[in-house]
Design a protein around this motif. Structure first.
Motif, PDB file in Angstrom:
ATOM      1  N   SER A 205      31.659  13.770  -5.233  1.00  0.00           N
ATOM      2  CA  SER A 205      31.118  14.549  -6.364  1.00  0.00           C
ATOM      3  C   SER A 205      29.980  13.789  -7.049  1.00  0.00           C
ATOM      4  CB  SER A 205      32.227  14.892  -7.367  1.00  0.00           C
ATOM      5  OG  SER A 205      32.596  13.727  -8.060  1.00  0.00           O
ATOM      6  N   LEU A 206      29.987  12.444  -6.933  1.00  0.00           N
ATOM      7  CA  LEU A 206      28.909  11.646  -7.530  1.00  0.00           C
ATOM      8  C   LEU A 206      27.593  11.784  -6.764  1.00  0.00           C
ATOM      9  CD1 LEU A 206      30.758   8.297  -8.412  1.00  0.00           C
ATOM     10  CD2 LEU A 206      30.219  10.181  -9.934  1.00  0.00           C
ATOM     11  N   CYS A 207      27.678  12.305  -5.539  1.00  0.00           N
ATOM     12  CA  CYS A 207      26.454  12.482  -4.736  1.00  0.00           C
ATOM     13  C   CYS A 207      25.478  13.439  -5.400  1.00  0.00           C
ATOM     14  CB  CYS A 207      26.794  13.003  -3.344  1.00  0.00           C
ATOM     15  SG  CYS A 207      27.492  11.760  -2.278  1.00  0.00           S
ATOM     16  N   HIS A 208      25.964  14.273  -6.314  1.00  0.00           N
ATOM     17  CA  HIS A 208      25.052  15.198  -7.009  1.00  0.00           C
ATOM     18  C   HIS A 208      24.039  14.439  -7.862  1.00  0.00           C
ATOM     19  CE1 HIS A 208      26.995  18.804  -5.706  1.00  0.00           C
ATOM     20  NE2 HIS A 208      28.168  18.341  -6.094  1.00  0.00           N
ATOM     21  N   ASN A 209      24.421  13.266  -8.354  1.00  0.00           N
ATOM     22  CA  ASN A 209      23.554  12.523  -9.273  1.00  0.00           C
ATOM     23  C   ASN A 209      22.939  11.256  -8.704  1.00  0.00           C
ATOM     24  OD1 ASN A 209      24.319  14.390 -11.255  1.00  0.00           O
ATOM     25  ND2 ASN A 209      26.189  13.211 -11.649  1.00  0.00           N
ATOM     26  N   HIS A 210      23.361  10.857  -7.509  1.00  0.00           N
ATOM     27  CA  HIS A 210      22.859   9.591  -6.953  1.00  0.00           C
ATOM     28  C   HIS A 210      22.505   9.772  -5.475  1.00  0.00           C
ATOM     29  CE1 HIS A 210      24.388   7.354 -10.452  1.00  0.00           C
ATOM     30  NE2 HIS A 210      25.435   8.161 -10.378  1.00  0.00           N
ATOM     31  N   PRO A 211      21.420   9.126  -5.042  1.00  0.00           N
ATOM     32  CA  PRO A 211      21.102   9.217  -3.608  1.00  0.00           C
ATOM     33  C   PRO A 211      22.124   8.479  -2.744  1.00  0.00           C
ATOM     34  CG  PRO A 211      19.544   7.753  -4.745  1.00  0.00           C
ATOM     35  CD  PRO A 211      20.400   8.365  -5.801  1.00  0.00           C
ATOM     36  N   LEU A 212      22.818   7.499  -3.340  1.00  0.00           N
ATOM     37  CA  LEU A 212      23.806   6.709  -2.595  1.00  0.00           C
ATOM     38  C   LEU A 212      24.978   6.386  -3.516  1.00  0.00           C
ATOM     39  CD1 LEU A 212      24.693   4.850  -0.205  1.00  0.00           C
ATOM     40  CD2 LEU A 212      23.237   3.067  -1.161  1.00  0.00           C
ATOM     41  N   VAL A 213      26.200   6.616  -3.036  1.00  0.00           N
ATOM     42  CA  VAL A 213      27.369   6.250  -3.847  1.00  0.00           C
ATOM     43  C   VAL A 213      28.317   5.366  -3.037  1.00  0.00           C
ATOM     44  CG1 VAL A 213      27.332   8.213  -5.437  1.00  0.00           C
ATOM     45  CG2 VAL A 213      28.582   8.404  -3.296  1.00  0.00           C
TER      46      VAL A 213
ATOM     47  N   LEU B 162      32.323 -15.501  -7.804  1.00  0.00           N
ATOM     48  CA  LEU B 162      33.192 -15.275  -8.972  1.00  0.00           C
ATOM     49  C   LEU B 162      33.278 -13.792  -9.353  1.00  0.00           C
ATOM     50  CD1 LEU B 162      32.036 -18.267 -11.240  1.00  0.00           C
ATOM     51  CD2 LEU B 162      34.097 -18.122  -9.834  1.00  0.00           C
ATOM     52  N   ILE B 163      32.342 -12.995  -8.820  1.00  0.00           N
ATOM     53  CA  ILE B 163      32.339 -11.553  -9.143  1.00  0.00           C
ATOM     54  C   ILE B 163      33.592 -10.897  -8.550  1.00  0.00           C
ATOM     55  CG2 ILE B 163      31.106  -9.359  -8.728  1.00  0.00           C
ATOM     56  CD1 ILE B 163      28.505 -11.056  -8.686  1.00  0.00           C
ATOM     57  N   THR B 164      34.255 -10.092  -9.353  1.00  0.00           N
ATOM     58  CA  THR B 164      35.514  -9.493  -8.872  1.00  0.00           C
ATOM     59  C   THR B 164      35.361  -8.022  -8.452  1.00  0.00           C
ATOM     60  OG1 THR B 164      36.107  -9.004 -11.143  1.00  0.00           O
ATOM     61  CG2 THR B 164      37.039 -11.014 -10.203  1.00  0.00           C
ATOM     62  N   GLU B 165      34.184  -7.439  -8.679  1.00  0.00           N
ATOM     63  CA  GLU B 165      33.979  -6.067  -8.190  1.00  0.00           C
ATOM     64  C   GLU B 165      33.537  -6.145  -6.727  1.00  0.00           C
ATOM     65  OE1 GLU B 165      31.841  -1.787  -9.131  1.00  0.00           O
ATOM     66  OE2 GLU B 165      31.018  -3.557 -10.080  1.00  0.00           O
ATOM     67  N   VAL B 166      34.350  -5.563  -5.837  1.00  0.00           N
ATOM     68  CA  VAL B 166      34.060  -5.690  -4.408  1.00  0.00           C
ATOM     69  C   VAL B 166      33.691  -4.354  -3.768  1.00  0.00           C
ATOM     70  CG1 VAL B 166      35.675  -7.622  -4.218  1.00  0.00           C
ATOM     71  CG2 VAL B 166      36.418  -5.304  -3.586  1.00  0.00           C
ATOM     72  N   ASN B 167      33.017  -4.485  -2.624  1.00  0.00           N
ATOM     73  CA  ASN B 167      32.628  -3.316  -1.846  1.00  0.00           C
ATOM     74  C   ASN B 167      33.777  -2.921  -0.917  1.00  0.00           C
ATOM     75  OD1 ASN B 167      31.140  -1.405  -0.359  1.00  0.00           O
ATOM     76  ND2 ASN B 167      30.497  -2.984   1.111  1.00  0.00           N
ATOM     77  N   SER B 168      34.181  -1.666  -0.981  1.00  0.00           N
ATOM     78  CA  SER B 168      35.235  -1.188  -0.071  1.00  0.00           C
ATOM     79  C   SER B 168      34.669  -0.928   1.307  1.00  0.00           C
ATOM     80  CB  SER B 168      35.829   0.117  -0.606  1.00  0.00           C
ATOM     81  OG  SER B 168      34.891   1.164  -0.446  1.00  0.00           O
ATOM     82  N   GLY B 169      33.353  -0.736   1.390  1.00  0.00           N
ATOM     83  CA  GLY B 169      32.707  -0.362   2.650  1.00  0.00           C
ATOM     84  C   GLY B 169      32.511   1.148   2.731  1.00  0.00           C
ATOM     85  N   ILE B 170      33.340   1.879   2.017  1.00  0.00           N
ATOM     86  CA  ILE B 170      33.261   3.342   2.049  1.00  0.00           C
ATOM     87  C   ILE B 170      32.098   3.802   1.172  1.00  0.00           C
ATOM     88  CG2 ILE B 170      34.503   5.449   1.345  1.00  0.00           C
ATOM     89  CD1 ILE B 170      37.100   3.848   2.151  1.00  0.00           C
ATOM     90  N   LEU B 171      31.250   4.659   1.715  1.00  0.00           N
ATOM     91  CA  LEU B 171      30.092   5.134   0.944  1.00  0.00           C
ATOM     92  C   LEU B 171      29.696   6.535   1.391  1.00  0.00           C
ATOM     93  CD1 LEU B 171      27.334   4.881   2.903  1.00  0.00           C
ATOM     94  CD2 LEU B 171      27.723   2.467   2.465  1.00  0.00           C
ATOM     95  N   ALA B 172      28.859   7.170   0.565  1.00  0.00           N
ATOM     96  CA  ALA B 172      28.362   8.515   0.902  1.00  0.00           C
ATOM     97  C   ALA B 172      26.906   8.651   0.482  1.00  0.00           C
ATOM     98  CB  ALA B 172      29.207   9.581   0.196  1.00  0.00           C
ATOM     99  N   THR B 173      26.138   9.329   1.334  1.00  0.00           N
ATOM    100  CA  THR B 173      24.732   9.608   1.059  1.00  0.00           C
ATOM    101  C   THR B 173      24.310  10.757   1.977  1.00  0.00           C
ATOM    102  OG1 THR B 173      22.507   8.646   1.036  1.00  0.00           O
ATOM    103  CG2 THR B 173      24.001   7.812   2.712  1.00  0.00           C
ATOM    104  N   THR B 174      23.013  11.115   1.970  1.00  0.00           N
ATOM    105  CA  THR B 174      22.606  12.180   2.904  1.00  0.00           C
ATOM    106  C   THR B 174      22.177  11.574   4.236  1.00  0.00           C
ATOM    107  OG1 THR B 174      20.327  12.100   2.182  1.00  0.00           O
ATOM    108  CG2 THR B 174      21.769  13.719   1.090  1.00  0.00           C
ATOM    109  N   TYR B 175      22.174  12.423   5.246  1.00  0.00           N
ATOM    110  CA  TYR B 175      21.745  11.973   6.577  1.00  0.00           C
ATOM    111  C   TYR B 175      20.340  11.403   6.523  1.00  0.00           C
ATOM    112  CZ  TYR B 175      20.422  12.132  11.488  1.00  0.00           C
ATOM    113  OH  TYR B 175      19.989  11.795  12.732  1.00  0.00           O
ATOM    114  N   GLU B 176      19.419  12.121   5.819  1.00  0.00           N
ATOM    115  CA  GLU B 176      18.014  11.672   5.862  1.00  0.00           C
ATOM    116  C   GLU B 176      17.825  10.335   5.156  1.00  0.00           C
ATOM    117  OE1 GLU B 176      15.358  14.587   4.278  1.00  0.00           O
ATOM    118  OE2 GLU B 176      16.375  14.728   2.341  1.00  0.00           O
ATOM    119  N   HIS B 177      18.509  10.128   4.051  1.00  0.00           N
ATOM    120  CA  HIS B 177      18.432   8.824   3.385  1.00  0.00           C
ATOM    121  C   HIS B 177      18.972   7.730   4.286  1.00  0.00           C
ATOM    122  CE1 HIS B 177      18.260  10.700  -0.827  1.00  0.00           C
ATOM    123  NE2 HIS B 177      17.202   9.927  -0.712  1.00  0.00           N
ATOM    124  N   LEU B 178      20.149   8.000   4.844  1.00  0.00           N
ATOM    125  CA  LEU B 178      20.827   6.980   5.647  1.00  0.00           C
ATOM    126  C   LEU B 178      19.976   6.588   6.853  1.00  0.00           C
ATOM    127  CD1 LEU B 178      23.447   5.409   5.577  1.00  0.00           C
ATOM    128  CD2 LEU B 178      24.549   7.211   6.880  1.00  0.00           C
TER     129      LEU B 178
END
Ligand code: UD1
Ligand code: MG
Length: 468
Positions: free
Chosen positions: A131-139, A177-193
């Protein structure tokens, strides 16, 4: 993203070797809750997206063969297999996938990247992410972890905007020391990707094409990267070793069992029950410790399952009690039965209401009508037993002549004395009695006593042997 209702295409990355599993089979074929890791991810992908591609590489043929022959029937739609011959990194895997999927995806379609070894991601989380894809090119899906070691870290600027991801191996001491990590899971459009993965370089410690570098590329193009941060680590946990698999198995079991307990299932201990399949249950069912449920199991209301039973593909009628250490496979039990302790029902049995099967009784491919009892130490195979019949202790249906299996048919109200061998094919009529210790090789008619016991011999003044 402009398109009103863009389609969603999932790409599952599963080409890696899984070296740390120390196993001969591809990592995503290892089981969680009785099914391969990849099936968990395929099922979730099917819920959220219209189409799915799976990137395979290490032992791809074995992986595809195993999924297609045993598991694909559980899916509405088969996935598209994408071959990545050399595993040059997650960015490379996605680049290969997009090339092979070109004819299946529109430029504006959303691509959701999932991992074959991250099986517990929830549908609701992915819905929020998309649902965040509506506002961001990459989530991205991120998580705050107490122990972030090993994961890529999310780097934000002073305004809290996501700037890039740094892999653990490439991170500075401060970034670690940063504790916010990347899950690896992401969403974007085909053309951006497509645009971003074509720009990836492998100038990093691991000399891999990192998919995570698309974050910095998006930012450099002026795009705001959205990060949906979750608190439950289990959802993003990947499996890299047998230890992690076993840990996540328990997480998965407890999650599933607690959900069932919430719907009314009585369980002795969340940590000592394993459901490796689907369990349907009625009101007031209780399951004691150490039980394993496999395949499709139905327990009607008021069923009690004693400790350490194994139930596979079976239907147990209301009020039936399965006593401890009983194994039941591919069988149907009626209502008010008592089975066990230590009973073994092998495949293809139908037991009607109020049947009793006692300790050390093995039953195979047999049907037993209402109110009949086989209570002790018997083998009933390829048999039909009528109603109200009692099978004495140690009765054996001799169903196999070394070449073929033969049928035993026992009528209603029959009484089979203890220690009887019924040499099949053989029929015992209604109301017949078989004397204890008989070997029955011919049919016994209804209302008849069948007895094959040799006459007892007595030798008087017998002296027992003494030791020489
Ligand atoms: C990746 C992320 C990291 C994140 C972590 C979460 C990158 C560069 N890093 O790291 O930021 O915190 O996941 O678990 O993406 N795979 C392929 N082909 C390849 C390489 C990998 O299909 O060439 C598959 C693997 O089978 C696996 C997944 O991609 O399912 C992730 O690869 P892995 O090497 O485990 O990435 P991580 O180092 O864990
Ligand atoms: Mg990994």
């Amino acid at each position: 993203m402009k398109q009103n209702n863009p389609k969603i295409f999932s790409i599952i990355l599963a080409a890696g070797k899984g070296t740390r599993m120390n196993s001969n089979k591809p990592k995503v074929l290892h089981h969680l809750g009785g099914k391969p890791l990849l099936m968990h991810v395929l099922e979730i992908a099917e819920k959220i997206s219209q189409n799915t591609g799976v990137v395979v590489g290490h032992k791809a043929d074995l992986l595809i063969e195993s999924i297609e022959s045993q598991w694909i029937k559980n899916l509405k739609q088969a996935p598209i297999w994408i071959h990545q011959e050399q595993q040059l990194g997650t960015g490379h895997a996605v680049k290969i996938a997009l090339q092979q999927l070109k004819q299946h995806i529109e430029p504006q379609d959303i691509v959701l990247i999932l991992y074959g070894d991250v099986p517990l991601i929830r549908h609701s989380t992915l819905k929020e992410l998309i649902s965040l894809c509506h506002n961001h090119p990459l989530v991205l899906l991120s998580a705050l972890l107490e122990k972030p070691k090993g994961y890529g870290r999310i780097i934000r600027d002073k305004t809290n905007s996501v700037m890039k991801i740094v892999e653990h191996k490439d991170a500075s001491a401060e970034q670690k020391l940063i504790t916010e990590v990347n899950s690896g899971i992401l969403a974007t459009t085909y053309e951006h990707l497509e645009n971003w993965v074509n720009q990836l370089k492998n100038d990093n410690k691991q000399q891999e094409f990192y998919l995570t570098d698309i974050v910095a590329l998006c930012v450099s193009e002026g795009g705001g990267v959205g990060a949906y941060c979750i608190e439950k680590e289990e959802e993003i946990k990947g499996i890299n070793s047998q230890i992690q698999r076993a840990e996540l198995e328990r997480t998965y079991q407890v999650r599933k069992i607690k959900q069932m307990a919430d719907e009314g299932l009585g369980v002795a201990d969340f940590n000592r029950l394993d459901i490796r399949g689907n369990l349907s249950f009625g009101e007031d069912v209780f399951i004691d410790i150490g039980v394993i449920i496999e395949g499709e199991v139905v327990l009607e209301k008021n069923v009690t399952i004693g400790a350490h039973c194994i139930l596979k593909d079976c239907h147990i009628g209301a009020n039936t009690i399965i006593k401890p250490y009983t194994t039941i496979e591919q069988s149907i039990c009626g209502t008010n039965c008592i089975i066990g302790p230590y009973a073994r029902l092998r495949p293809e049995n139908t037991l009607k209401d109020n049947v009793h099967i006692g300790n050390f009784v093995e039953v195979k491919k047999s049907s037993i009508e209402k109110n009949s009892k086989v209570n002790h130490l018997s083998y009933i195979g390829d048999a039909h037993i009528g109603t109200q019949t009692n099978i004495g202790a140690g009765t054996i249906t001799c169903n196999y002549d070394g070449q073929n299996k033969h049928q035993t048919d026992i009528g209603n109200n029959a009484f089979i004395g203890s220690g009887t061998q019924l040499v099949a094919p053989v029929k015992i009529g209604d109301n017949a009695t078989i004397g204890a210790g008989s070997t029955i090789t011919h049919d016994v008619k209804e209302n008849t006593l069948g007895l094959s016991r040799p006459k007892q011999t007595e030798i008087t003044n017998w002296k027992p042997h003494t030791k020489s």
